[in-house]
Design a protein around this motif. Structure first.
Motif, PDB file in Angstrom:
ATOM      1  N   MET B   1       0.749  -1.353   0.116  1.00 30.33           N
ATOM      2  CA  MET B   1      -0.130   0.116  -0.023  1.00 30.33           C
ATOM      3  C   MET B   1       0.798   1.256  -0.045  1.00 30.33           C
ATOM      4  SD  MET B   1      -2.949   0.671   2.521  1.00 30.33           S
ATOM      5  CE  MET B   1      -2.084   1.296   3.952  1.00 30.33           C
ATOM      6  N   ARG B   2       0.560   1.990  -0.799  1.00 29.26           N
ATOM      7  CA  ARG B   2       1.470   3.343  -1.046  1.00 29.26           C
ATOM      8  C   ARG B   2       0.473   4.587  -0.763  1.00 29.26           C
ATOM      9  NH1 ARG B   2       4.313   2.943  -6.812  1.00 29.26           N
ATOM     10  NH2 ARG B   2       2.021   2.549  -7.621  1.00 29.26           N
ATOM     11  N   ILE B   3       1.149   5.338   0.114  1.00 30.14           N
ATOM     12  CA  ILE B   3       0.510   6.392   0.834  1.00 30.14           C
ATOM     13  C   ILE B   3       1.102   7.601   0.606  1.00 30.14           C
ATOM     14  CG2 ILE B   3      -0.010   7.289   3.068  1.00 30.14           C
ATOM     15  CD1 ILE B   3      -0.504   4.427   4.074  1.00 30.14           C
ATOM     16  N   ILE B   4       0.466   8.835   0.352  1.00 30.58           N
ATOM     17  CA  ILE B   4       1.074  10.052   0.010  1.00 30.58           C
ATOM     18  C   ILE B   4       0.071  11.012   0.633  1.00 30.58           C
ATOM     19  CG2 ILE B   4       0.222  10.424  -2.153  1.00 30.58           C
ATOM     20  CD1 ILE B   4       3.805  11.331  -0.877  1.00 30.58           C
ATOM     21  N   ASP B   5       0.696  12.273   1.233  1.00 35.55           N
ATOM     22  CA  ASP B   5      -0.122  13.570   1.546  1.00 35.55           C
ATOM     23  C   ASP B   5      -0.075  14.559   0.484  1.00 35.55           C
ATOM     24  OD1 ASP B   5      -1.118  14.971   3.842  1.00 35.55           O
ATOM     25  OD2 ASP B   5       0.411  16.207   3.323  1.00 35.55           O
ATOM     26  N   LEU B   6      -1.094  15.000   0.311  1.00 34.76           N
ATOM     27  CA  LEU B   6      -1.189  16.411  -0.585  1.00 34.76           C
ATOM     28  C   LEU B   6      -1.424  17.646   0.524  1.00 34.76           C
ATOM     29  CD1 LEU B   6      -3.558  15.041  -3.395  1.00 34.76           C
ATOM     30  CD2 LEU B   6      -0.846  15.154  -3.253  1.00 34.76           C
ATOM     31  N   ASN B   7      -0.559  18.512   0.352  1.00 33.58           N
ATOM     32  CA  ASN B   7      -0.779  19.916   1.332  1.00 33.58           C
ATOM     33  C   ASN B   7      -0.896  21.015   0.492  1.00 33.58           C
ATOM     34  OD1 ASN B   7       1.635  21.702   1.802  1.00 33.58           O
ATOM     35  ND2 ASN B   7       2.538  19.704   1.440  1.00 33.58           N
ATOM     36  N   ALA B   8      -1.643  22.111   0.835  1.00 32.72           N
ATOM     37  CA  ALA B   8      -1.776  23.379   0.293  1.00 32.72           C
ATOM     38  C   ALA B   8      -1.840  24.425   1.427  1.00 32.72           C
ATOM     39  CB  ALA B   8      -2.921  23.515  -0.627  1.00 32.72           C
ATOM     40  N   ASP B   9      -1.337  25.865   1.148  1.00 31.61           N
ATOM     41  CA  ASP B   9      -1.854  26.830   2.070  1.00 31.61           C
ATOM     42  C   ASP B   9      -3.019  27.383   1.888  1.00 31.61           C
ATOM     43  OD1 ASP B   9       1.077  26.672   1.895  1.00 31.61           O
ATOM     44  OD2 ASP B   9       1.444  28.348   0.875  1.00 31.61           O
ATOM     45  N   LEU B  10      -3.793  27.234   2.965  1.00 33.54           N
ATOM     46  CA  LEU B  10      -5.035  27.698   3.107  1.00 33.54           C
ATOM     47  C   LEU B  10      -5.400  28.794   4.324  1.00 33.54           C
ATOM     48  CD1 LEU B  10      -6.552  24.073   2.594  1.00 33.54           C
ATOM     49  CD2 LEU B  10      -6.348  26.012   0.685  1.00 33.54           C
ATOM     50  N   GLY B  11      -6.597  29.095   4.273  1.00 37.64           N
ATOM     51  CA  GLY B  11      -7.012  30.107   5.223  1.00 37.64           C
ATOM     52  C   GLY B  11      -6.281  31.334   5.027  1.00 37.64           C
ATOM     53  N   ILE B 221       3.033  16.025  -1.036  1.00 32.78           N
ATOM     54  CA  ILE B 221       3.351  16.881  -2.160  1.00 32.78           C
ATOM     55  C   ILE B 221       2.607  18.530  -1.979  1.00 32.78           C
ATOM     56  CG2 ILE B 221       2.860  16.994  -4.647  1.00 32.78           C
ATOM     57  CD1 ILE B 221       4.254  14.641  -3.851  1.00 32.78           C
ATOM     58  N   CYS B 222       3.291  19.440  -2.339  1.00 31.94           N
ATOM     59  CA  CYS B 222       2.740  20.557  -2.090  1.00 31.94           C
ATOM     60  C   CYS B 222       2.011  21.263  -3.271  1.00 31.94           C
ATOM     61  CB  CYS B 222       3.946  21.864  -1.685  1.00 31.94           C
ATOM     62  SG  CYS B 222       3.143  23.306  -1.195  1.00 31.94           S
ATOM     63  N   LEU B 223       0.680  21.646  -3.230  1.00 40.27           N
ATOM     64  CA  LEU B 223      -0.148  22.038  -4.265  1.00 40.27           C
ATOM     65  C   LEU B 223      -0.094  23.481  -4.076  1.00 40.27           C
ATOM     66  CD1 LEU B 223      -2.771  19.350  -4.197  1.00 40.27           C
ATOM     67  CD2 LEU B 223      -0.513  19.397  -5.468  1.00 40.27           C
ATOM     68  N   HIS B 224      -0.387  24.170  -5.146  1.00 44.50           N
ATOM     69  CA  HIS B 224      -0.770  25.668  -4.744  1.00 44.50           C
ATOM     70  C   HIS B 224      -2.308  25.795  -5.190  1.00 44.50           C
ATOM     71  CE1 HIS B 224       3.643  26.060  -5.214  1.00 44.50           C
ATOM     72  NE2 HIS B 224       3.319  26.624  -4.309  1.00 44.50           N
ATOM     73  N   GLY B 225      -3.004  26.661  -4.381  1.00 44.05           N
ATOM     74  CA  GLY B 225      -4.472  26.875  -4.440  1.00 44.05           C
ATOM     75  C   GLY B 225      -4.834  28.296  -5.194  1.00 44.05           C
ATOM     76  N   ASP B 226      -4.103  29.062  -5.305  1.00 43.92           N
ATOM     77  CA  ASP B 226      -4.443  30.391  -5.482  1.00 43.92           C
ATOM     78  C   ASP B 226      -4.283  31.119  -6.881  1.00 43.92           C
ATOM     79  OD1 ASP B 226      -1.595  30.353  -4.934  1.00 43.92           O
ATOM     80  OD2 ASP B 226      -1.446  32.073  -3.717  1.00 43.92           O
ATOM     81  N   SER B 227      -3.807  30.230  -7.822  1.00 45.35           N
ATOM     82  CA  SER B 227      -3.590  30.514  -8.967  1.00 45.35           C
ATOM     83  C   SER B 227      -4.794  30.091  -9.920  1.00 45.35           C
ATOM     84  CB  SER B 227      -2.514  30.135  -9.664  1.00 45.35           C
ATOM     85  OG  SER B 227      -2.345  28.786  -9.747  1.00 45.35           O
ATOM     86  N   ALA B 228      -5.026  30.579 -11.056  1.00 46.05           N
ATOM     87  CA  ALA B 228      -6.082  30.261 -12.065  1.00 46.05           C
ATOM     88  C   ALA B 228      -5.998  28.615 -12.548  1.00 46.05           C
ATOM     89  CB  ALA B 228      -6.007  31.306 -13.450  1.00 46.05           C
ATOM     90  N   GLY B 229      -6.987  28.194 -12.382  1.00 52.94           N
ATOM     91  CA  GLY B 229      -6.922  26.698 -12.808  1.00 52.94           C
ATOM     92  C   GLY B 229      -6.378  25.859 -11.768  1.00 52.94           C
ATOM     93  N   ALA B 230      -5.782  26.317 -10.447  1.00 57.09           N
ATOM     94  CA  ALA B 230      -5.332  25.780  -9.384  1.00 57.09           C
ATOM     95  C   ALA B 230      -6.093  24.344  -8.758  1.00 57.09           C
ATOM     96  CB  ALA B 230      -5.080  26.629  -8.114  1.00 57.09           C
TER      97      ALA B 230
END
Lengths: 253, 253, 253, 253
Positions: B1-11, B221-230
């Protein structure tokens, strides 16, 4: 053995600015209400003040206020009750973080300035403030103004509550402070202030200018540290209390 | 079983202002880095974001930054290391206070913006940041940028450390991010981003544009949430990871 | 007839906080650099300080700085040159608005703190600062640090430029101030400070600790008002200058 | 020839945050009320918004508010009247500085948010606001809410006064706005909004929900730019006004 606490608002500098003589006051009081960054205080000021308090065995309280540096938290902001809960929890948490970094801890919470006025007058606000405290730590005591909504509100939310009276302010027949607009609001004479405090402690009551004694719990005397002569007056009051047989000790464990 | 976290800057709203589509991102990520009021966020925004995260079983991290709303924490302030400790402890404590009020809790800490850049480049800054975390709670993990001083500094202070890589940024031969001034700094093509991430996960290494793989721990994995198409890009990455057999789950307890 | 100006940074309170003894300093200086709300000062402090300055016939200068109350404008913010123009124009305009409300006016502009350091070292920053001044009013003079980029930058933009030297700081062979980290950076002895200033005025040159005199225009002496003994030192310098035949008068019209 | 002005609150971003679609609104309105940094706006936002307004021949107004970013100037701060004068003068001056830097100018002043509410209800506050304007420039007009204390107060101080009505708010029998707590406070239907505005323009009166027309000067229609569908509604109103023979033109010089 008679025990009483002395408290004062401390750590009220910000950035390059200082206020009052914290080092001197920390030799006099047994509890320090430390600003949490909203109306005064920044992480450096908080940390330094807590470290000095801790060395002098002064109990550290969080002192949340309105987010208004320019107005020093003395202007009432029309927050919702939910907002009161959140600014209270935020500031207590912040104070705890800084305290823990310095290997000390927050022993109680007291409201500052216009937030204090509000919770003293309005039990729903007092309960919101108390829920902010309880949300962070239900065992954390609240230091309330004796015989006001801040006491009853905190009790209604199940908090441990300790009560303070003022060394240099007079009371009205209903137990509220005489408004500063009146000439007899303040007790300027140090001897009169000593008599005023000893009178309240000995009767276990507020002693209004015009009216009957109002019995109340009294755990702490609130001193002011930021006016001219404040340190001298505070020193004198402490000496008089000790001469009268009182031991000065934090109310909070 | 492979596990990964996804994180983003929120609030990252403040007062009347919002940023990004937090509600949508909270359906995608497993960890939310929540601003603590210094570079963004206020007690209302923090509380609301934490409540939504909690309902969606997204782990809540404190995301301390420089006290610079106008610059959004992206301008490096020349703080002393002692100041770094204190702003970190203050912000973590504040986040804990707000989390506790909402019956949830802070599960990890990650540095924001220019503070993140600093701790990634300078191990003494990383250690100061880690001491700020440790001072508040030595069991609180740090989310560090893989293969940088932020990882080694936090480890040196004895913290539990988890490591993140970026979904849309390329790496240089020494493991640092390609500067944004270069044309190949960003991975704009969503398919390329998916391949980039899967490549790193499968090799357990950063894959520089020019140079050999750099083995590293990868927890998130760091995602970005504040750009167009994010939101679309993030959704696509999550789907691709799930299709490849990964379970998306918070790294922190 | 020999004429010289004395200037000091004033109006550096904010909200409940004060700094230095402005009333005393306004009896000594002929020009007051007044903070504009970004690093210190608020509309009340600005108004009150300008009114006192005006009554004492002290020329009022706008003193723009970085927007950083907690750091008192002493931390360099990495602004773009365009941002420097805009924060400069904003603050000068604000100071003009408050001055006009009080029937007085802004007579010159001087950079504060870390912004001053930047424009003294970097002519492109100095020119951006000067463009901020010129944009608001091309006839408004700039008070620059003698023999630095702040002088040449302002001249290159076509401003009227006046130059200041420091009463209590020593110079290096290249005309820059000796860094505060060195033991000989400050002139602590009041008599030595008087000799230092008179020496510069009489030779029309900076007199480095180690090196040849550097001829320069000198229109004003910068005093510091916020340290212990500042008022006494300033009084003594003024008396010594008057005894030496100097008339203390604003450089700006 | 019938002429009317359309105004909206613009430049309400701050640092990384934006609000509303300023570019679209600047194609519709003839006057832009630009935030001055206290409740929103920073020097960059102000400069950029003024530049766009100027290119589109939209008149630029200064829009002073309370110093309360977190509350967006919508919380009434209990200032003294003297403080109202000073925050008004500060903000107008700041806006003038930024405008002059961009070779444009401030053509009028309008109060924002809770400050606007206050000056609409209380003529002493309105006069203090007007004195703030007059102190900076006695020829600068005030845009007041029609038939309120903001109009009479500004007139009493001798300012040129222009009056606005609201496109999407209903009026009560005494000319005040129907409180937002009532269901009929807002006019949601775009056609109804057009009829409401044309009715007021054609009768030269406020048309209360319950009561007789209240004759008033009407120079401008206030639009809101920050809600969903705002741009569409504003476009439709402008088209309807043009179809009815109105020329849209700034009221101010």
């Amino acid at each position: 053995m008679r025990i009483i606490d002395l408290n004062a608002d401390l750590g009220e500098g910000f950035g390059p600015w200082t206020m009052g003589d914290d080092a001197a006051m920390l030799d006099i009081v047994s509890s320090a209400n430390i600003a949490c960054g909203f109306h005064a205080g920044d992480p450096e000021v908080m940390f330094a003040t807590m470290q000095t308090a801790s060395k002098k065995q002064v109990a550290i309280g969080a002192h949340p206020g309105f987010a208004d540096l320019a107005g020093f938290g003395r202007r009432r902001l029309p927050l919702t009750l939910a907002e009161v809960e959140r600014i209270t929890a935020y500031q207590i948490g912040a104070a705890m973080g800084v305290a823990q970094l310095g290997r000390t801890s927050i022993r109680y919470v007291k409201a500052h300035g216009a937030l204090s006025n509000w919770v003293s007058e309005d039990e729903s606000a007092a309960r919101a403030f108390a829920r902010g405290i309880k949300g962070v730590d239900p065992t954390l005591p609240c230091l309330a103004i004796a015989a006001t909504a801040s006491e009853t509100g905190a009790l209604a939310e199940g908090l441990a509550v300790f009560c303070e009276v003022f060394a240099d302010r007079t009371y009205q027949h209903d137990g509220t402070l005489t408004p500063r607009s009146r000439l007899d609001a303040m007790i300027h004479d140090p001897d009169a202030s000593v008599r005023h405090v000893l009178g309240m402690l000995e009767t276990g009551a507020l002693l209004p200018l015009d009216g009957k004694p109002i019995p109340t719990r009294i755990d702490s005397i609130c001193l002011h540290g930021d006016s001219a002569g404040a340190v001298e007056r505070a020193t004198r009051l402490r000496s008089a209390l000790e001469a009268a047989g009182y031991i000065i000790r934090p109310f909070a464990g």
